[in-house]
Enzyme design. Structure first.
Site, PDB file in Angstrom:
ATOM      1  NE  ARG A 163      -9.912  -3.403   3.623  1.00 51.22           N
ATOM      2  CZ  ARG A 163      -8.631  -3.013   3.958  1.00 51.22           C
ATOM      3  NH1 ARG A 163      -8.013  -3.378   5.007  1.00 51.22           N
ATOM      4  NH2 ARG A 163      -7.791  -2.410   2.949  1.00 51.22           N
ATOM      5  CB  SER A 238     -10.076  -2.275  -1.998  1.00 47.52           C
ATOM      6  OG  SER A 238      -8.937  -1.619  -1.655  1.00 47.52           O
ATOM      7  CD  GLU A 335     -12.565  -3.332   1.309  1.00 49.64           C
ATOM      8  OE1 GLU A 335     -13.167  -2.298   1.427  1.00 49.64           O
ATOM      9  OE2 GLU A 335     -11.360  -3.634   0.903  1.00 49.64           O
TER      10      GLU A 335
HETATM   11  N1  EPU Z   1      -0.885  -4.409  -8.163  1.00 52.52           N
HETATM   12  C1  EPU Z   1      -0.763  -4.332  -9.342  1.00 52.52           C
HETATM   13  N2  EPU Z   1      -1.806  -3.677 -10.202  1.00 52.52           N
HETATM   14  C2  EPU Z   1      -2.831  -2.853  -9.662  1.00 52.52           C
HETATM   15  C3  EPU Z   1      -2.811  -2.915  -8.234  1.00 52.52           C
HETATM   16  C4  EPU Z   1      -2.023  -3.412  -7.388  1.00 52.52           C
HETATM   17  O1  EPU Z   1       0.157  -5.068  -9.981  1.00 52.52           O
HETATM   18  O2  EPU Z   1      -3.467  -2.490 -10.567  1.00 52.52           O
HETATM   19  C5  EPU Z   1       0.018  -5.087  -7.270  1.00 52.52           C
HETATM   20  C6  EPU Z   1       1.282  -4.125  -6.641  1.00 52.52           C
HETATM   21  O3  EPU Z   1       2.196  -3.887  -7.473  1.00 52.52           O
HETATM   22  C7  EPU Z   1       1.375  -4.836  -5.422  1.00 52.52           C
HETATM   23  C8  EPU Z   1       0.185  -5.483  -4.890  1.00 52.52           C
HETATM   24  O4  EPU Z   1      -0.798  -5.511  -6.038  1.00 52.52           O
HETATM   25  O5  EPU Z   1       2.476  -5.686  -5.658  1.00 52.52           O
HETATM   26  C9  EPU Z   1      -0.509  -4.883  -3.848  1.00 52.52           C
HETATM   27  O6  EPU Z   1      -1.038  -3.602  -4.162  1.00 52.52           O
HETATM   28  P1  EPU Z   1      -1.063  -2.366  -3.079  1.00 52.52           P
HETATM   29  O7  EPU Z   1       0.155  -2.347  -2.376  1.00 52.52           O
HETATM   30  O8  EPU Z   1      -1.488  -0.984  -3.793  1.00 52.52           O
HETATM   31  O9  EPU Z   1      -2.201  -2.608  -2.103  1.00 52.52           O
HETATM   32  P2  EPU Z   1      -3.593  -3.727  -2.520  1.00 52.52           P
HETATM   33  O10 EPU Z   1      -3.347  -5.023  -1.849  1.00 52.52           O
HETATM   34  O11 EPU Z   1      -3.896  -3.222  -3.669  1.00 52.52           O
HETATM   35  C10 EPU Z   1      -4.320  -2.824  -0.138  1.00 52.52           C
HETATM   36  C11 EPU Z   1      -5.838  -2.326   0.486  1.00 52.52           C
HETATM   37  C12 EPU Z   1      -5.877  -0.775   0.234  1.00 52.52           C
HETATM   38  C13 EPU Z   1      -4.781  -0.266   1.100  1.00 52.52           C
HETATM   39  C14 EPU Z   1      -3.665  -0.711   0.224  1.00 52.52           C
HETATM   40  C15 EPU Z   1      -2.036  -0.195   1.167  1.00 52.52           C
HETATM   41  C16 EPU Z   1      -7.326  -4.322   0.300  1.00 52.52           C
HETATM   42  C17 EPU Z   1      -8.446  -4.960  -0.325  1.00 52.52           C
HETATM   43  N3  EPU Z   1      -6.696  -3.151  -0.043  1.00 52.52           N
HETATM   44  O12 EPU Z   1      -4.489  -2.872  -1.671  1.00 52.52           O
HETATM   45  O13 EPU Z   1      -6.985  -0.515   0.859  1.00 52.52           O
HETATM   46  O14 EPU Z   1      -4.933   1.171   0.629  1.00 52.52           O
HETATM   47  O15 EPU Z   1      -3.219  -2.456   0.648  1.00 52.52           O
HETATM   48  O16 EPU Z   1      -2.153  -0.962   2.477  1.00 52.52           O
HETATM   49  O17 EPU Z   1      -6.821  -4.848   1.352  1.00 52.52           O
HETATM   50  C18 EPU Z   1      -9.365  -0.047   0.582  1.00 52.52           C
HETATM   51  O18 EPU Z   1      -9.589  -0.967   1.527  1.00 52.52           O
HETATM   52  O19 EPU Z   1     -10.476   0.763   0.186  1.00 52.52           O
HETATM   53  C19 EPU Z   1      -8.159   0.044   0.369  1.00 52.52           C
HETATM   54  C20 EPU Z   1      -7.615   1.101  -0.720  1.00 52.52           C
END
Ligand code: EPU
Length: 339
Positions: A163, A238, A335
């Site tokens: 990012r 995010s 972010e």
């Molecule tokens: N999780 C929770 N509760 C929540 C959200 C997430 O427990 O409310 C846990 C999930 O179970 C999982 C982990 O956190 O174990 C990661 O969650 P997820 O795979 O949904 O991805 P993320 O890390 O929350 C990132 C990006 C997203 C992108 C997704 C998929 C960042 C800041 N965000 O989210 O990007 O779509 O991975 O690759 O890196 C964005 O930048 O706007 C965005 C949506």
């Protein structure tokens, strides 16, 4: 030259749907007009706006807002498996990805349904489901706001990180990106299906040898199930970055929170999901005034009623930051850009 408007509401120009005004506003549809505007404007600071999908506006914008609305996509076949595709800054990102899929150009399918426009995509090196923009990036062209010269940034000079890019650091606020060129495949697509949610989605549809369209559809389904549609509920995806912390802190946290997810970055640092920290901090669905934490993905803050001010969203974000710092000793970096 297009007309300059005064005191224009920006509500429909930012995905949070925040109702602030621009002192002056101009929508730009070609590079010559952009240079003309830049050369003529001597009095007001400049504020460049494209999809408005990664910003939180907390006050009226006392600037000349330049809405980047330059459109167009061109392609050049490089060899029997490679095409270079150039999209102008004002192209809607998702529409551009769908156009690539229609042409059977592979590489961007995992980045389906990300809000915003092509021109802002390199700034934060957009990424999702195991792919980042930098994986297909060749170069981008940008106009220097002061000299009006067009500069080309390649993969190396763009200094991409998680990012992150030169446009958020050394080159911050100096350039306006006008177009981006991607290296895409035409035959032997390198599919990225290892992200658990994509695998599950393909299995549930009984798809064994997915096409790039199948991957795109899987990503669209996953995003729709977790992330609010900005056309219905204002949000900026995010809100925080996933924090990168010392392994020693992670090991300490493991004692108290044995199920904390993590992704190793090196021998000494790990990335932990901010969504998990916020969720387990008890904030999923939490609201403060007109602002709230999304009830399906705790990393996303929303304009719950449609009437939130930027300040209300920012106050909620700061409240969460403080609570996360207290609970886990982790600083959550925003972010989203705050103005
Ligand atoms: N999780 C929770 N509760 C929540 C959200 C997430 O427990 O409310 C846990 C999930 O179970 C999982 C982990 O956190 O174990 C990661 O969650 P997820 O795979 O949904 O991805 P993320 O890390 O929350 C990132 C990006 C997203 C992108 C997704 C998929 C960042 C800041 N965000 O989210 O990007 O779509 O991975 O690759 O890196 C964005 O930048 O706007 C965005 C949506």
């Amino acid at each position: 030259m297009p007309k300059i408007l005064s005191n224009r509401s920006l509500k429909t120009f930012n995905t949070f749907g925040i109702d602030v005004k621009a002192k002056s506003f101009i929508s730009i549809t070609n590079e010559d007009d952009l240079k003309l505007v830049l050369s003529k404007n001597t009095s007001l600071p400049l504020f460049v706006l494209s999809g408005g999908s990664n910003m939180l506006l907390t006050k009226d914008v006392e600037a000349l807002v330049i809405h980047m609305n330059i459109k167009g996509v061109t392609s050049e076949i490089k060899n029997d498996n490679e095409v270079w595709v150039t999209a102008k800054a004002g192209e809607n990102w998702h529409d551009f990805v769908q156009l690539c899929i229609k042409n059977n150009w592979g590489g961007l399918e995992n980045l389906s349904l990300i809000p915003g426009c092509v021109g802002s995509a390199p700034i934060q090196n957009i990424g999702a489901y195991g792919v980042e923009l930098k994986d297909c990036f060749v170069s981008c062209k940008a106009i220097d706001k002061k000299t009006l010269k067009t500069i080309s940034f390649d993969l190396e000079s763009s200094q991409f990180g998680y990012r992150d890019s030169i446009f958020k650091n050394d080159a911050k606020d100096q350039y306006i990106i006008t177009e981006v060129t991607f290296r895409l495949t035409t035959k032997n697509h390198q599919l990225k299906t290892s992200y658990g949610a994509i695998e599950n989605q393909l299995t549930s549809k009984n798809i064994k040898s997915p096409s790039i369209e199948d991957i795109s559809n899987a990503v669209i389904a996953i995003r729709k199930s977790k992330l609010p549609d900005p056309n219905k509920i204002g949000n900026s995806g995010s809100f925080f970055k996933n924090p990168i912390i010392e392994k020693s802190l992670y090991e300490n946290l493991l004692k108290e929170f044995p199920e904390i997810p993590h992704y190793p970055i090196s021998d000494t640092i790990v990335k932990v999901p901010a969504g998990w920290l916020i969720d387990k901090g008890g904030f999923k669905g939490f609201s403060m005034g007109n602002a709230a934490v999304h009830d399906k993905q705790a990393l996303v803050l929303i304009n719950k009623t449609g009437n939130a001010s930027g300040i209300e969203i920012l106050e909620l974000a700061k409240f969460i930051q403080a609570a996360i710092q207290k609970k886990y000793s982790i600083y959550l970096e925003m972010e989203v850009n705050i103005f």
